[in-house]
Design a protein around this motif. Sequence first.
Motif, PDB file in Angstrom:
ATOM      1  N   LYS A  45       0.846  -1.196   0.000  1.00  0.00           N
ATOM      2  CA  LYS A  45       0.000   0.000   0.000  1.00  0.00           C
ATOM      3  C   LYS A  45       0.881   1.245   0.000  1.00  0.00           C
ATOM      4  O   LYS A  45       1.611   1.497   0.950  1.00  0.00           O
ATOM      5  CB  LYS A  45      -0.921   0.024   1.209  1.00  0.00           C
ATOM      6  N   THR A  46       0.799   1.985  -1.090  1.00  0.00           N
ATOM      7  CA  THR A  46       1.436   3.300  -1.192  1.00  0.00           C
ATOM      8  C   THR A  46       0.436   4.219  -1.887  1.00  0.00           C
ATOM      9  O   THR A  46      -0.510   3.742  -2.530  1.00  0.00           O
ATOM     10  CB  THR A  46       2.729   3.259  -2.042  1.00  0.00           C
ATOM     11  N   ASP A  47       0.654   5.513  -1.769  1.00  0.00           N
ATOM     12  CA  ASP A  47      -0.226   6.452  -2.457  1.00  0.00           C
ATOM     13  C   ASP A  47      -0.166   6.241  -3.968  1.00  0.00           C
ATOM     14  O   ASP A  47      -1.187   6.289  -4.653  1.00  0.00           O
ATOM     15  CB  ASP A  47       0.151   7.897  -2.115  1.00  0.00           C
ATOM     16  N   ASP A  48       1.048   6.004  -4.487  1.00  0.00           N
ATOM     17  CA  ASP A  48       1.212   5.779  -5.923  1.00  0.00           C
ATOM     18  C   ASP A  48       0.450   4.541  -6.379  1.00  0.00           C
ATOM     19  O   ASP A  48      -0.277   4.573  -7.371  1.00  0.00           O
ATOM     20  CB  ASP A  48       2.698   5.654  -6.276  1.00  0.00           C
ATOM     21  N   HIS A  49       0.590   3.434  -5.645  1.00  0.00           N
ATOM     22  CA  HIS A  49      -0.125   2.209  -6.018  1.00  0.00           C
ATOM     23  C   HIS A  49      -1.638   2.408  -5.924  1.00  0.00           C
ATOM     24  O   HIS A  49      -2.383   1.914  -6.784  1.00  0.00           O
ATOM     25  CB  HIS A  49       0.315   1.031  -5.151  1.00  0.00           C
ATOM     26  N   THR A  50      -2.085   3.120  -4.898  1.00  0.00           N
ATOM     27  CA  THR A  50      -3.530   3.372  -4.757  1.00  0.00           C
ATOM     28  C   THR A  50      -4.046   4.134  -5.971  1.00  0.00           C
ATOM     29  O   THR A  50      -5.060   3.759  -6.575  1.00  0.00           O
ATOM     30  CB  THR A  50      -3.811   4.164  -3.463  1.00  0.00           C
ATOM     31  N   ARG A  51      -3.340   5.195  -6.329  1.00  0.00           N
ATOM     32  CA  ARG A  51      -3.757   6.018  -7.475  1.00  0.00           C
ATOM     33  C   ARG A  51      -3.760   5.186  -8.754  1.00  0.00           C
ATOM     34  O   ARG A  51      -4.731   5.221  -9.523  1.00  0.00           O
ATOM     35  CB  ARG A  51      -2.790   7.201  -7.612  1.00  0.00           C
ATOM     36  N   ARG A  52      -2.702   4.431  -8.983  1.00  0.00           N
ATOM     37  CA  ARG A  52      -2.604   3.661 -10.220  1.00  0.00           C
ATOM     38  C   ARG A  52      -3.647   2.540 -10.281  1.00  0.00           C
ATOM     39  O   ARG A  52      -4.204   2.265 -11.350  1.00  0.00           O
ATOM     40  CB  ARG A  52      -1.180   3.117 -10.383  1.00  0.00           C
ATOM     41  N   LYS A  54      -6.603   2.672  -8.899  1.00  0.00           N
ATOM     42  CA  LYS A  54      -7.890   3.322  -9.190  1.00  0.00           C
ATOM     43  C   LYS A  54      -8.032   3.592 -10.684  1.00  0.00           C
ATOM     44  O   LYS A  54      -9.117   3.424 -11.254  1.00  0.00           O
ATOM     45  CB  LYS A  54      -8.022   4.642  -8.409  1.00  0.00           C
ATOM     46  N   MET A  55      -6.940   3.980 -11.334  1.00  0.00           N
ATOM     47  CA  MET A  55      -6.979   4.198 -12.784  1.00  0.00           C
ATOM     48  C   MET A  55      -7.218   2.863 -13.505  1.00  0.00           C
ATOM     49  O   MET A  55      -8.007   2.799 -14.455  1.00  0.00           O
ATOM     50  CB  MET A  55      -5.668   4.849 -13.262  1.00  0.00           C
ATOM     51  N   ASN A  58     -10.824   1.853 -13.400  1.00  0.00           N
ATOM     52  CA  ASN A  58     -11.617   2.513 -14.447  1.00  0.00           C
ATOM     53  C   ASN A  58     -11.434   1.823 -15.789  1.00  0.00           C
ATOM     54  O   ASN A  58     -12.406   1.646 -16.542  1.00  0.00           O
ATOM     55  CB  ASN A  58     -11.235   3.997 -14.562  1.00  0.00           C
TER      56      ASN A  58
END
Length: 180
Positions: A45-52, A54-55, A58
């Motif tokens: 869990k990292t912010d980068d992994h969370t963002r990616r 989520k993309m 989609n």
Amino acid sequence: MKTQNWLLLTYKVPPEPAKKRIALWRRLKGMGAVYLQNGVCLLPKTDDHTRRLKMIENEISEMAGESVILETIALDQAQENKVVGRFKADRDEEYVEFLDKCKDFEAEIAKETAASHFTYAELEENDVDLKKLQSWLGKIRKLDFYGATLAAEADQRLQTCEALLDTYAQRVFEAHDENK
């Protein structure tokens, strides 16, 4: 020991077109994801992994697929060690491939040296190959979340390749100075 939090992605996408399904798999593996089974993968869990993720969620929807992203932890230390072991094993597979390419690089330098083939063209070609090795190792390191066992050996081997190219370059420069 601090508990490791992971992001768990489960997904199901239509089998066709296979090209999209394969591209999705490659993207997740390219992020360093470990697959627990088909359509179920894990990342630290990292912010980068969370963002990616989520993309990617989609994109899966656009493919008429389904997905769920969960944050999770291991049930106990033994389970956490199993997961970390999987991450390390995946990186070690990449390090083994990298080490094989270093061996090829070293053999190429040895062949050119044995043949006294000290040209700027050969030096440029070998320099390009070394830059590829440096870039590749950088990519593996970026995904080596838990310090795989072959990481230090890969670093050392790259340093050896760099030193070999420096020595070869010196021989090229000397050969061209003598020809003047």
